[in-house]
Structure formats: C-alpha cells, structure tokens
Design a protein around this motif. Structure first.
Motif, short mmCIF file in Angstrom:
data_model
loop_
_atom_site.label_atom_id
_atom_site.label_comp_id
_atom_site.label_asym_id
_atom_site.label_seq_id
_atom_site.Cartn_x
_atom_site.Cartn_y
_atom_site.Cartn_z
N GLN A 149 0.82 -1.21 0.00
CA GLN A 149 0.00 0.00 0.00
C GLN A 149 0.85 1.26 0.00
N ASP A 150 0.27 2.33 -0.47
CA ASP A 150 0.90 3.64 -0.34
C ASP A 150 0.73 4.12 1.11
N GLY A 151 1.62 4.98 1.55
CA GLY A 151 1.53 5.51 2.90
C GLY A 151 2.51 4.84 3.85
N SER A 152 2.46 5.25 5.10
CA SER A 152 3.41 4.79 6.10
C SER A 152 2.76 3.76 7.03
N TYR A 153 3.38 2.57 7.09
CA TYR A 153 2.91 1.49 7.97
C TYR A 153 4.10 0.98 8.77
N PRO A 154 4.48 1.73 9.83
CA PRO A 154 5.73 1.45 10.54
C PRO A 154 5.87 0.04 11.11
N ALA A 155 4.81 -0.52 11.70
CA ALA A 155 4.93 -1.84 12.33
C ALA A 155 5.25 -2.92 11.30
#
Length: 256
Positions: A156-162
């Motif tokens: 996905q686009d965007g930030s998914y830190p975990a």
C-alpha cells in the motif's frame, strides 16, 4: 545297496536345498531395511548434521545420532523455548561461536514460528485508512496469515511502521534470519502466548529483551480505524480502544 545310497543322496540334497532356502529367507528377514526403525535407526544425514552417527547395518541411509546440545540439534527436534541458530540447528543452550537468529515460539506439526530477538515500539499505520487487501476481522483468533497480511500492507501507499519494521528485520546478512520476517497475525500472537514463559527464558539466556506482559500490534485489521493488538502473556485481544496511529510494541516472527 546302490538304490539305498542313491535315495540317501537325494534326501541329503533335498535337505541342503531346504536349508539353503530357509537360510536365504532368514537372511532376508534379518537384513530387512524395515527393521532399522525398530532398532532405533530412524534419522537421515540431514537430521544429523554435525552429530556423531551410527548407520543401520541393514540400510546405511538410516542413522542413529548421538545428539549434543553443545553442537545443536536438528530442526526436527525443535520445541518452544529453544534457541534457533543461523546454521539451522536448535538448542536449549547458548552455543559459543554460533549466531542465534530467534527463539522457537510455536510448533504445529513439522512447521513453526521463530520469535525475533529484538522489538520496537511503533504505530500500526494511518488512522482512517482501510487496507483493501486485508480481511476485516470481527474476531481474529483464527487469523494465522501474518506473512500474507504483511505483504499486503507493504503493497500500500503511505506509512505502515509496524509492518515495515518486520518486513525489513534481519539478524544476519545472509542465510537463515536475513529475510522472511513479518508482523504476526492476531492468531499467531495468541499461539505464542502458550509458550510465553519458555520464550522469555531463552531470551534471558541470550541477554535479549523479553516479551512484555503488555499489548503488541498484530497484522490483523479490524476496521479502517482499528487493528488488533494482542497480549502475548495470556493471549488477550483488543481491537477498538486505541487506533492504528497509537504506538504499541512490535515483535516479528519467521516461519520455518
């Protein structure tokens, strides 16, 4: 007299023939490879890497191994709480000169999960975004698809830190432990709770951060606002108290 001698010779020949057949049958029975298992020769060379071995007298491909915890045991003997090394061996002990990559946390038949030696505290991702390739679980104990979940999130686009932390996690530059780590699904984290004490005992031996008794993010989604987080000390699950933009602990796993 001559007839009697001939009869005796024929009878003696028949006896020799019978003894020969019986001996062959007996030899075949005694040297049957199927007897190796009965005698304790149940392993193969791949099971006994680095160990002292004794081959079965009837089938040299079947072995008995003198396992040594200080050398490491084959992965087929893995149990929760054992230390997993980069050469594919496991042990209850810390083995000097070997690189520990994780701790065995869960076994299901011939497959299992390693728990990473390190963790972080991170957010799950954007608060109001529903990840379209994830199932929205109203009850998540059955979700054991952490690897697929992590790959989906990372697409996905965007930030998914975990998920990103686990996707990039590695303990070695190459080989076992260098790739394949992922953010566990809620069901996988719950499964680890059954071995919580054993996992922490091994982490303590390695002087690594032990699993906390608080919540950890899973890769299982609930809704656009929430994802599931699980307490590995007892398997308790929650989904809607804190949103995806809240920071929880993150501990990665690796399937073997």
């Amino acid at each position: 007299m001559r007839k009697t001698m001939k009869k005796d010779i024929l009878m003696f020949g028949s006896l020799l023939s019978l003894m020969s057949v019986s001996g062959a049958a007996l030899a075949q029975n005694c040297t049957s490879p199927t007897r190796c298992g009965e005698l304790g020769y149940t392993l193969t060379a791949s099971d006994c890497v680095g160990q002292r071995t004794l081959p079965c007298p009837f089938d040299s491909s079947k072995l008995w191994c003198a396992f040594d915890q200080e050398i490491g045991l084959p992965i087929s003997m893995a149990k929760p709480g054992m230390i997993y090394y980069s050469d594919g061996s496991v042990s209850n002990e810390v083995i000097e000169g070997k690189t520990a990559v994780g701790v065995v946390g869960y076994i299901n038949g011939t497959e299992g999960l390693l728990v990473s030696l390190n963790e972080s505290t991170l957010t799950w991702g954007p608060y109001n975004i529903d990840v379209p390739c994830l199932i929205n679980y109203s009850s998540a104990p059955e979700d054991m698809n952490g690897k697929e979940n992590t790959e989906c999130i990372m697409s996905q686009d965007g930030s998914y830190p975990a998920a990103q932390y686990c996707s990039e996690y590695k303990t070695t530059s190459e080989g076992i432990g260098s790739s394949g780590w992922y953010l566990p699904a809620a069901g996988e984290l719950k499964a680890l709770s059954k071995s919580y004490a054993a996992i922490n005992t091994a982490l303590k031996k390695l002087s690594k951060t032990q699993l906390n008794s608080s919540y950890y993010w899973s890769s299982s989604e609930y809704l656009n606002l929430y994802a599931w987080y699980v307490r590995p000390s007892d398997g308790d699950m929650n989904d809607n108290y804190d949103g995806k933009n809240y920071s929880y602990r993150v501990r990665c796993v690796l399937a073997f």
